[in-house]
Design an enzyme around this catalytic site. Sequence first.
Site, PDB file in Angstrom:
ATOM      1  N   TYR A  48       0.825  -1.219   0.000  1.00  0.00           N
ATOM      2  CA  TYR A  48       0.000   0.000   0.000  1.00  0.00           C
ATOM      3  C   TYR A  48       0.853   1.261   0.000  1.00  0.00           C
ATOM      4  O   TYR A  48       0.461   2.273  -0.595  1.00  0.00           O
ATOM      5  CB  TYR A  48      -0.995  -0.014   1.169  1.00  0.00           C
ATOM      6  CG  TYR A  48      -2.138  -0.974   0.923  1.00  0.00           C
ATOM      7  CD1 TYR A  48      -3.156  -0.655   0.028  1.00  0.00           C
ATOM      8  CD2 TYR A  48      -2.187  -2.212   1.549  1.00  0.00           C
ATOM      9  CE1 TYR A  48      -4.189  -1.544  -0.234  1.00  0.00           C
ATOM     10  CE2 TYR A  48      -3.213  -3.103   1.296  1.00  0.00           C
ATOM     11  CZ  TYR A  48      -4.213  -2.769   0.407  1.00  0.00           C
ATOM     12  OH  TYR A  48      -5.233  -3.651   0.136  1.00  0.00           O
ATOM     13  N   ILE A  85      -9.679   3.488  -4.184  1.00  0.00           N
ATOM     14  CA  ILE A  85      -9.011   4.085  -3.027  1.00  0.00           C
ATOM     15  C   ILE A  85      -8.080   5.214  -3.455  1.00  0.00           C
ATOM     16  O   ILE A  85      -7.415   5.825  -2.632  1.00  0.00           O
ATOM     17  CB  ILE A  85      -8.267   3.012  -2.190  1.00  0.00           C
ATOM     18  CG1 ILE A  85      -7.255   2.232  -3.043  1.00  0.00           C
ATOM     19  CG2 ILE A  85      -9.272   2.048  -1.567  1.00  0.00           C
ATOM     20  CD1 ILE A  85      -6.450   1.199  -2.242  1.00  0.00           C
ATOM     21  N   HIS A 101     -14.654   1.766  -0.117  1.00  0.00           N
ATOM     22  CA  HIS A 101     -13.572   0.839   0.237  1.00  0.00           C
ATOM     23  C   HIS A 101     -12.376   1.552   0.863  1.00  0.00           C
ATOM     24  O   HIS A 101     -11.273   1.018   0.880  1.00  0.00           O
ATOM     25  CB  HIS A 101     -13.126   0.051  -1.009  1.00  0.00           C
ATOM     26  CG  HIS A 101     -14.148  -0.940  -1.477  1.00  0.00           C
ATOM     27  ND1 HIS A 101     -14.090  -1.592  -2.682  1.00  0.00           N
ATOM     28  CD2 HIS A 101     -15.289  -1.378  -0.882  1.00  0.00           C
ATOM     29  CE1 HIS A 101     -15.134  -2.404  -2.806  1.00  0.00           C
ATOM     30  NE2 HIS A 101     -15.883  -2.292  -1.732  1.00  0.00           N
ATOM     31  N   CYS A 128       0.059   7.087  15.795  1.00  0.00           N
ATOM     32  CA  CYS A 128      -1.224   7.681  15.397  1.00  0.00           C
ATOM     33  C   CYS A 128      -1.233   9.155  15.817  1.00  0.00           C
ATOM     34  O   CYS A 128      -0.923   9.467  16.972  1.00  0.00           O
ATOM     35  CB  CYS A 128      -2.358   6.927  16.095  1.00  0.00           C
ATOM     36  SG  CYS A 128      -3.976   7.703  15.940  1.00  0.00           S
ATOM     37  N   SER A 169     -16.078  -4.506 -12.461  1.00  0.00           N
ATOM     38  CA  SER A 169     -16.324  -5.845 -12.991  1.00  0.00           C
ATOM     39  C   SER A 169     -17.615  -6.456 -12.457  1.00  0.00           C
ATOM     40  O   SER A 169     -18.059  -7.486 -12.951  1.00  0.00           O
ATOM     41  CB  SER A 169     -15.152  -6.758 -12.630  1.00  0.00           C
ATOM     42  OG  SER A 169     -14.979  -6.796 -11.226  1.00  0.00           O
ATOM     43  N   GLN A 195     -15.874  -3.792 -21.119  1.00  0.00           N
ATOM     44  CA  GLN A 195     -16.503  -5.014 -21.635  1.00  0.00           C
ATOM     45  C   GLN A 195     -17.691  -5.314 -20.741  1.00  0.00           C
ATOM     46  O   GLN A 195     -17.811  -4.728 -19.662  1.00  0.00           O
ATOM     47  CB  GLN A 195     -15.509  -6.173 -21.600  1.00  0.00           C
ATOM     48  CG  GLN A 195     -15.026  -6.474 -20.200  1.00  0.00           C
ATOM     49  CD  GLN A 195     -13.669  -7.153 -20.186  1.00  0.00           C
ATOM     50  OE1 GLN A 195     -12.817  -6.880 -21.020  1.00  0.00           O
ATOM     51  NE2 GLN A 195     -13.480  -8.038 -19.222  1.00  0.00           N
TER      52      GLN A 195
HETATM   53  N1  APR Z   1     -12.527   1.865 -19.262  1.00  0.00           N
HETATM   54  C1  APR Z   1     -13.625   1.271 -18.724  1.00  0.00           C
HETATM   55  N2  APR Z   1     -13.583   0.107 -18.077  1.00  0.00           N
HETATM   56  C2  APR Z   1     -12.382  -0.502 -17.943  1.00  0.00           C
HETATM   57  C3  APR Z   1     -11.193   0.058 -18.468  1.00  0.00           C
HETATM   58  C4  APR Z   1     -11.299   1.287 -19.166  1.00  0.00           C
HETATM   59  N3  APR Z   1     -10.238   1.897 -19.703  1.00  0.00           N
HETATM   60  N4  APR Z   1     -10.167  -0.777 -18.174  1.00  0.00           N
HETATM   61  C5  APR Z   1     -10.695  -1.817 -17.516  1.00  0.00           C
HETATM   62  N5  APR Z   1     -12.031  -1.648 -17.374  1.00  0.00           N
HETATM   63  C6  APR Z   1     -12.999  -2.520 -16.710  1.00  0.00           C
HETATM   64  C7  APR Z   1     -12.659  -3.993 -16.774  1.00  0.00           C
HETATM   65  O1  APR Z   1     -13.181  -4.564 -17.966  1.00  0.00           O
HETATM   66  C8  APR Z   1     -13.323  -4.540 -15.523  1.00  0.00           C
HETATM   67  O2  APR Z   1     -14.666  -4.936 -15.795  1.00  0.00           O
HETATM   68  O3  APR Z   1     -13.002  -2.192 -15.351  1.00  0.00           O
HETATM   69  C9  APR Z   1     -13.354  -3.334 -14.575  1.00  0.00           C
HETATM   70  C10 APR Z   1     -12.374  -3.422 -13.419  1.00  0.00           C
HETATM   71  O4  APR Z   1     -12.741  -4.478 -12.602  1.00  0.00           O
HETATM   72  P1  APR Z   1     -11.943  -4.859 -11.293  1.00  0.00           P
HETATM   73  O5  APR Z   1     -10.486  -4.892 -11.604  1.00  0.00           O
HETATM   74  O6  APR Z   1     -12.580  -6.073 -10.713  1.00  0.00           O
HETATM   75  O7  APR Z   1     -12.170  -3.601 -10.338  1.00  0.00           O
HETATM   76  P2  APR Z   1     -13.408  -3.240  -9.408  1.00  0.00           P
HETATM   77  O8  APR Z   1     -14.685  -3.698 -10.018  1.00  0.00           O
HETATM   78  O9  APR Z   1     -13.276  -1.816  -9.050  1.00  0.00           O
HETATM   79  O10 APR Z   1     -13.094  -4.125  -8.145  1.00  0.00           O
HETATM   80  C11 APR Z   1     -13.948  -4.040  -7.037  1.00  0.00           C
HETATM   81  O11 APR Z   1     -12.559  -5.460  -5.709  1.00  0.00           O
HETATM   82  O12 APR Z   1     -10.427  -6.085  -5.096  1.00  0.00           O
HETATM   83  C12 APR Z   1     -11.554  -5.396  -4.709  1.00  0.00           C
HETATM   84  O13 APR Z   1     -11.708  -3.654  -3.164  1.00  0.00           O
HETATM   85  C13 APR Z   1     -11.257  -3.949  -4.445  1.00  0.00           C
HETATM   86  O14 APR Z   1     -12.557  -1.987  -4.997  1.00  0.00           O
HETATM   87  C14 APR Z   1     -12.090  -3.232  -5.485  1.00  0.00           C
HETATM   88  C15 APR Z   1     -13.205  -4.210  -5.751  1.00  0.00           C
END
Ligand code: APR
Length: 225
Positions: A48, A85, A101, A128, A169, A195
């Site tokens: 982090y 974050i 988050h 802290c 996602s 997607q």
């Molecule tokens: N424009 C739009 N969408 C995009 C782009 C882009 N340039 N690049 C990637 N993506 C999409 C991907 O296709 C995917 O569906 O963004 C999504 C990212 O998904 P994740 O990586 O799973 O991220 P997120 O949904 O924010 O994850 C949720 O999971 O790990 C935990 O706490 C963490 O906040 C996070 C949570």
Amino acid sequence: MLTGAGISAESGVPTFRDADGLWEGHRVEDVATPEAYDLKPTTVHRFYDARRAALLLVEPNQAHHALARLEESFGEQLLVVTQNIDDLHERAGSSRVLHMHGELNSALCRGCRQRSPWTSDLVDHPPCPRCGVSELRPDVVWFGEIPYEMERIHHALLRADLFVSIGTSGAVYPAAGFVQAAASYGARTLELNLQPSEGTDFFAEARHGPAGELVPAWVESLLSR
Ligand code: APR
């Protein structure tokens, strides 16, 4: 409005699930659980700390800026709930942002449970600023922990006319369930994602492509009505 890692991808912030489920070479569960922190606090802190430092090297992109423009017109009618974050929404000018988050630029004390603004490293166990105990951890909601602001988010979902999900996602709850909640309370729903997400079928409308193109185009169409 719900945003996820995809909205920051074009700024150079890596998403979580686009590279074989790896997050910069780490499995998510190796760094993003309370158990990982108890077992290997130094690894988790380094991870982090590196991400916090990397924030200084990235800038908001056209999608963050477009949402800030939307807030200028919509004011209190617009709320951005982000799973991210990073601080790119704020740096683009959005002020109504809930970080469900947590935030990289914040530290949570395991002693007094207070959150403090934090922009430097945590690996060396600094005290802290509130209670002096050296028990600061990243102020990030890990798997198995309860997200922040759920009451305000639920209230917003109840009142929303339009629910838009950008760059997520749809794999992680409770955020993945917001579309169904908003729709059941009467909101129109729209997905803007690279997607189809895991929850794409729950949306009334979906547009697929990079957020840096889709979001400004959608915002302009909304503002020119
Ligand atoms: N424009 C739009 N969408 C995009 C782009 C882009 N340039 N690049 C990637 N993506 C999409 C991907 O296709 C995917 O569906 O963004 C999504 C990212 O998904 P994740 O990586 O799973 O991220 P997120 O949904 O924010 O994850 C949720 O999971 O790990 C935990 O706490 C963490 O906040 C996070 C949570």
